[in-house]
Every structure is written in structure tokens, then in C-alpha cells.
Design a protein around this motif. Structure first.
Motif, mmCIF file in Angstrom:
data_model
loop_
_atom_site.group_PDB
_atom_site.id
_atom_site.type_symbol
_atom_site.label_atom_id
_atom_site.label_comp_id
_atom_site.label_asym_id
_atom_site.label_seq_id
_atom_site.Cartn_x
_atom_site.Cartn_y
_atom_site.Cartn_z
ATOM 1 N N ALA A 1 0.838 -1.205 0.000
ATOM 2 C CA ALA A 1 0.000 0.000 0.000
ATOM 3 C C ALA A 1 0.869 1.249 0.000
ATOM 4 C CB ALA A 1 -0.923 0.002 1.212
ATOM 5 N N GLY A 2 0.569 2.168 -0.907
ATOM 6 C CA GLY A 2 1.330 3.398 -1.020
ATOM 7 C C GLY A 2 2.555 3.301 -1.899
ATOM 8 N N LEU A 3 2.820 2.103 -2.442
ATOM 9 C CA LEU A 3 4.010 1.893 -3.268
ATOM 10 C C LEU A 3 3.618 1.301 -4.625
ATOM 11 C CD1 LEU A 3 6.460 0.423 -0.590
ATOM 12 C CD2 LEU A 3 6.256 2.799 -1.351
ATOM 13 N N ALA A 4 4.611 1.103 -5.475
ATOM 14 C CA ALA A 4 4.378 0.595 -6.828
ATOM 15 C C ALA A 4 4.214 -0.919 -6.830
ATOM 16 C CB ALA A 4 5.548 0.997 -7.725
ATOM 17 N N ASP A 5 3.802 -1.451 -7.976
ATOM 18 C CA ASP A 5 3.734 -2.901 -8.158
ATOM 19 C C ASP A 5 5.102 -3.515 -7.876
ATOM 20 O OD1 ASP A 5 1.146 -2.536 -8.958
ATOM 21 O OD2 ASP A 5 1.452 -3.155 -11.046
ATOM 22 N N GLY A 6 5.079 -4.772 -7.480
ATOM 23 C CA GLY A 6 6.334 -5.461 -7.201
ATOM 24 C C GLY A 6 6.116 -6.641 -6.286
ATOM 25 N N GLN A 7 7.188 -7.135 -5.705
ATOM 26 C CA GLN A 7 7.137 -8.292 -4.829
ATOM 27 C C GLN A 7 7.243 -7.838 -3.377
ATOM 28 O OE1 GLN A 7 9.514 -11.581 -6.228
ATOM 29 N NE2 GLN A 7 9.589 -12.533 -4.200
ATOM 30 N N TYR A 8 6.346 -8.354 -2.532
ATOM 31 C CA TYR A 8 6.283 -7.945 -1.127
ATOM 32 C C TYR A 8 6.022 -9.181 -0.267
ATOM 33 C CZ TYR A 8 5.722 -3.255 -3.090
ATOM 34 O OH TYR A 8 5.907 -2.088 -3.790
ATOM 35 N N ARG A 9 5.955 -8.961 1.047
ATOM 36 C CA ARG A 9 5.632 -10.032 1.988
ATOM 37 C C ARG A 9 4.332 -9.708 2.719
ATOM 38 N NH1 ARG A 9 9.205 -13.974 2.523
ATOM 39 N NH2 ARG A 9 7.882 -14.823 4.174
ATOM 40 N N LEU A 10 3.621 -10.780 3.058
ATOM 41 C CA LEU A 10 2.482 -10.691 3.966
ATOM 42 C C LEU A 10 2.664 -11.803 4.983
ATOM 43 C CD1 LEU A 10 -0.269 -9.522 4.806
ATOM 44 C CD2 LEU A 10 -1.346 -11.121 3.216
ATOM 45 N N ILE B 1 -5.992 -13.643 -3.743
ATOM 46 C CA ILE B 1 -5.831 -12.242 -3.363
ATOM 47 C C ILE B 1 -5.254 -12.184 -1.955
ATOM 48 C CG2 ILE B 1 -7.047 -10.106 -2.818
ATOM 49 C CD1 ILE B 1 -8.913 -10.608 -5.090
ATOM 50 N N ALA B 2 -4.245 -11.355 -1.762
ATOM 51 C CA ALA B 2 -3.484 -11.334 -0.511
ATOM 52 C C ALA B 2 -3.442 -9.932 0.073
ATOM 53 C CB ALA B 2 -2.069 -11.862 -0.747
ATOM 54 N N ALA C 1 4.218 -15.206 3.835
ATOM 55 C CA ALA C 1 3.971 -15.446 2.412
ATOM 56 C C ALA C 1 4.645 -14.415 1.517
ATOM 57 C CB ALA C 1 2.467 -15.448 2.143
ATOM 58 N N GLU C 2 5.011 -14.869 0.293
ATOM 59 C CA GLU C 2 5.507 -13.986 -0.759
ATOM 60 C C GLU C 2 4.313 -13.543 -1.607
ATOM 61 O OE1 GLU C 2 8.478 -12.822 -1.370
ATOM 62 O OE2 GLU C 2 9.688 -13.966 0.067
ATOM 63 N N VAL C 3 4.252 -12.246 -1.893
ATOM 64 C CA VAL C 3 3.110 -11.670 -2.596
ATOM 65 C C VAL C 3 3.605 -10.891 -3.809
ATOM 66 C CG1 VAL C 3 1.181 -10.058 -2.409
ATOM 67 C CG2 VAL C 3 1.774 -11.515 -0.464
ATOM 68 N N LEU C 4 2.922 -11.053 -4.938
ATOM 69 C CA LEU C 4 3.222 -10.282 -6.135
ATOM 70 C C LEU C 4 2.077 -9.319 -6.394
ATOM 71 C CD1 LEU C 4 5.150 -9.845 -8.548
ATOM 72 C CD2 LEU C 4 3.756 -11.510 -9.811
ATOM 73 N N VAL C 5 2.408 -8.034 -6.560
ATOM 74 C CA VAL C 5 1.404 -7.010 -6.834
ATOM 75 C C VAL C 5 1.524 -6.582 -8.284
ATOM 76 C CG1 VAL C 5 0.539 -4.725 -6.213
ATOM 77 C CG2 VAL C 5 1.483 -6.218 -4.441
ATOM 78 N N GLN C 6 0.438 -6.739 -9.027
ATOM 79 C CA GLN C 6 0.379 -6.329 -10.428
ATOM 80 C C GLN C 6 -0.914 -5.550 -10.653
ATOM 81 O OE1 GLN C 6 0.800 -10.307 -12.257
ATOM 82 N NE2 GLN C 6 2.753 -9.613 -13.105
ATOM 83 N N GLY C 7 -0.791 -4.372 -11.234
ATOM 84 C CA GLY C 7 -1.970 -3.543 -11.437
ATOM 85 C C GLY C 7 -2.657 -3.166 -10.145
#
Length: 406
Positions: A305-314, A334-335, A317-323
Motif C-alpha cells: 500500500a502506497g508503493l508501486a507494483d512489485g514483490q512484497y511479503r504478507l 488475493i493477498a 507469504a511472498e506476494v506479487l502485486v500487479q496492477g
């Protein structure tokens, strides 16, 4: 916006008079809000107030509107910080960013994880709550359904364990405010009793239960909360429709019971109005059927949240944000969300919800869930001076928290 505020005196901040359109339960086109010493001392028609020469006067520009500070009950992180794994300093910085974005009150959420990690993070977050950075803690698990686990790591899901639940409550030092649970699991009824007896709001979610099980559990939770104190609290539903079976006319499932409870005012349902978790038409339908007073808009935001698409953690878990949509890299589920509370208000209005109703569900209702409706979530005399100034596009242009511009 025109600001003619004098410089603060040596005795403290001057009284501020903000004039313009404001949401004071309903939208008032010509309002005044007076801020003095970090609290609101007047909110009403501008004709009912005459500023003194010592007042700082802020006149909103045409198209701008004041709304109460927004209250997020369900937030796992932001700005690259995952509340489930980060240290206190990083979480403090992320929460400050959320405050600046308009979520002037934030409850920090933890996903299902190794119990030792949960206990550690509960203690970290309790310290931040004691210092006033967050309003409390939400535990999303670990007593959830594996069938409807969503982004929750199934390795750490458990049937309700009262000993562990009490350890988590104790680790929160009185700041655990809500816990998501699946009512069909063995021991869930005893868990609800334990939570209510410790001032923790049971939140039904991540469940494959039947409509009858949900109906019974929500009713029992409400009874226990009423017996535990005079606050008039009610259970909540964790992100309605997400993490539960779809409604079918021969298998209505948990969602149908949650709708009935909310329509009766016996529960408050969370809605993630980010146009990814829920279609905009469904959001508008829920406002029409349930009323704004039974809906709490939540972000369910995670580190992206507040950042660009990319790879993050929750959490683990590993999370990929696209669009702007976050999904688990393993299953595609959905994560969490990436929107801010102000985005949800704007999305709800775009779906056809009135601004006053969208603001109510983003401020007054969640404040009530916290039992702090007199302090937070409304521009009421005696409450904290938390407010946003939104432009014509409903984008925040100024944010005030506790009487100070951020």
C-alpha cells in the motif's frame, strides 16, 4: 483553501476556525468547525459562529469538503512495512504515513503465523498502542478454516486453543480489539466466550460454516458482548464475501446470515471497497440493503500500500502485486489490499453511494467498533480534532490529526 492562521503563541496553539462544506453526519454546504487544544469545540452552521480576532481562520476553496479522520480497522501494513514481521520503528513510520494519507486512526492487523511470531508481534504492537501510534490490534487467525483460508498460511491454522488464545490476549496487554474466527471449528463457541469476556470483539470470517452456524455464533457473540459491559458492542464480520462461500439459493452459507445480522443492526460487516475484492455494484448494493451504519469500510492493506507494483511479503507469504492487486505467488489468491481509506471513500461514491454514507462507514462505524465513538470518527464537540480536507475529486489535500496539520 485560504489559511490566515496566526503563528502559535508561547502558550500553545491558537484556536482554529475552518469554514466551508463539511460532512457533519449529513453534508452541510456552509459549515464551521472550531479546533481548540486538539479537540473540536464547535461543528455546525457557519452562521452560528463569529470568529474572534485571535482565531486562525481557514476558508476552504470551492469544491473542497471537510470530513472526519478515517478509521481503518483492518490493516496489515503499508509503505513496504509488514506489521506481521517488522520492528516497532518501521511500523511506527508506516503508521505515520497512513496518518498523513488520511487514516488518522489505524488498528494494526496480524495474519496467521507461527504462534511464537504472533506472540512477539502482539507485544511489539501493544507498545505502539500504549504510545498512541495505533488504536489496537486485530488478529486475523489463527483459528480459521483451511477451506476458506485465502492468503492465510495453512501451516499455522489451528482449531481454537483457549490456552494459546489467552496467551495472545495477555501479550496484547489490553490492546487486542478484534479477532477473526471460523465458527464451525471445534471449540469456537468457547473461544467466542473467552474473547467477549476479555473485551475482544469476535469477528466472523475465513469460514466455510453454514448459515445456521453463522447465525447462532453471531447471536451468541452479541449476547456475550452485551453481558460483558455497557458499551453496546456488536460482533463484526471480516471482509464480507471474501473468505467465505458464495451465497447459493440452496446453500446460503455464512454470508446470508451475516447480511441478516447486519441489516438488523446486530453486526457490522467489513467491506473492502477497492474494486478488486468487491465489484463496485456489490458495494452500492450493500449500502442500499444494510445502511451505512452497519458497514465498516476497511483496506485490508498490506506492505505494498502506497508503493508501486512489485514483490512484497504478507507475514510468512511472498506476494506479487500487479496492477495494484496483491496475490500470493504460490496460489494466486488475493493477498490483502493496496488502497488507502480515502480511496475506498472515493470508490464508494463512484459506485453511487452518497459522500455522507461513505464517510460514515469509513469513520463513525469503525470508531464505534472500537468503542470510541465519542472521541473518533465524527466531527463532534469534545472529540479529537481529526479531519481531512478533500478536493473536488475527493482526494485529500490536507490532513489534521489531534489538532495538528500533518
Amino acid at each position: 483553501m485560504t489559511d490566515t492562521s496566526p503563528a502559535p503563541s508561547s502558550t500553545g496553539r491558537p484556536r482554529l476556525v475552518l469554514r466551508g462544506a463539511a460532512v457533519l453526519e449529513t453534508l452541510l454546504p456552509d459549515a464551521a468547525v472550531v479546533v481548540d487544544g486538539g479537540v473540536v469545540t464547535y461543528a455546525g452552521p457557519s452562521s452560528g459562529l463569529t470568529p474572534t480576532p485571535d482565531d486562525g481562520v481557514v476558508d476552504l476553496a470551492a469544491g473542497e469538503v471537510m470530513v472526519p479522520g478515517l478509521v481503518d480497522l483492518h490493516c496489515h501494513g503499508a509503505y513496504g512495512v509488514d506489521f506481521s514481521r517488522a520492528d516497532a520503528s518501521s511500523i511506527r513510520e508506516a503508521v505515520a504515513g497512513l496518518h498523513r494519507a488520511g487514516s488518522t486512526t489505524v488498528m494494526a492487523s496480524l495474519v496467521t503465523d507461527d504462534p511464537e511470531v504472533l506472540l512477539r508481534q502482539m507485544s511489539v504492537l501493544a507498545g505502539l498502542a500504549e504510545d498512541g501510534h495505533i488504536a489496537g490490534i486485530h488478529l486475523e487467525g489463527p483459528f480459521l478454516s483451511e477451506v476458506r483460508c485465502g492468503a492465510q498460511d495453512p501451516r499455522w491454522l489451528l482449531a481454537p486453543d483457549l490456552e494459546l488464545a489467552q496467551e495472545l490476549i495477555d501479550a496484547g496487554r489490553g490492546w487486542l480489539r478484534t479477532m477473526t474466527y471460523a465458527p464451525e471449528l471445534p471449540g469456537a463457541a468457547a473461544l467466542v466466550e473467552l474473547l467477549a469476556g476479555n473485551g475482544v470483539t469476535p469477528s466472523l470470517g475465513h469460514t466455510a460454516c453454514t448459515a445456521e452456524q453463522a447465525h447462532e455464533s453471531l447471536g451468541r457473540a452479541r449476547q456475550l458482548m452485551a453481558a460483558a459491559g455497557p458499551s453496546g458492542g456488536r460482533p463484526t464480520v471480516t471482509h464480507l464475501f471474501n473468505g467465505m462461500d458464495p451465497i447459493h439459493h440452496r446453500a446460503p452459507g455464512a454470508a446470508s446470515a451475516c447480511l441478516r445480522a447486519a441489516e438488523a443492526g446486530h453486526a457490522a460487516v467489513e467491506l473492502i471497497a477497492d474494486n478488486a475484492h468487491l465489484d463496485a455494484y456489490m458495494v452500492a448494493t450493500m449500502f442500499d440493503l444494510l445502511g451505512a451504519g452497519n458497514i465498516a469500510l476497511v483496506t485490508d492493506s498490506m506492505a505494498a500500500a502506497g508503493l508501486a507494483d512489485g514483490q512484497y511479503r504478507l507475514g510468512p507469504a511472498e506476494v506479487l502485486v500487479q496492477g495494484g492487486v496483491a496475490r500470493l505467488m504460490t496460489t494466486g489468491s488475493i493477498a490483502g489490499g493496496t488502497a488507502a481509506m480515502a480511496d475506498l471513500v472515493r470508490n464508494a461514491v463512484g459506485a453511487g453511494v452518497s459522500l455522507a454514507d461513505a464517510v460514515t462507514s469509513a469513520s463513525a462505524v469503525p470508531a464505534g467498533v472500537l468503542g470510541r465513538g465519542q472521541e473518533l470518527g465524527s466531527l463532534l464537540p469534545g472529540g479529537f480534532a481529526d479531519l481531512l480536507v478533500l478536493d473536488e475529486a475527493l482526494v485529500p489535500v490536507r490532513v489534521m490529526r489531534r489538532g495538528s496539520w500533518l
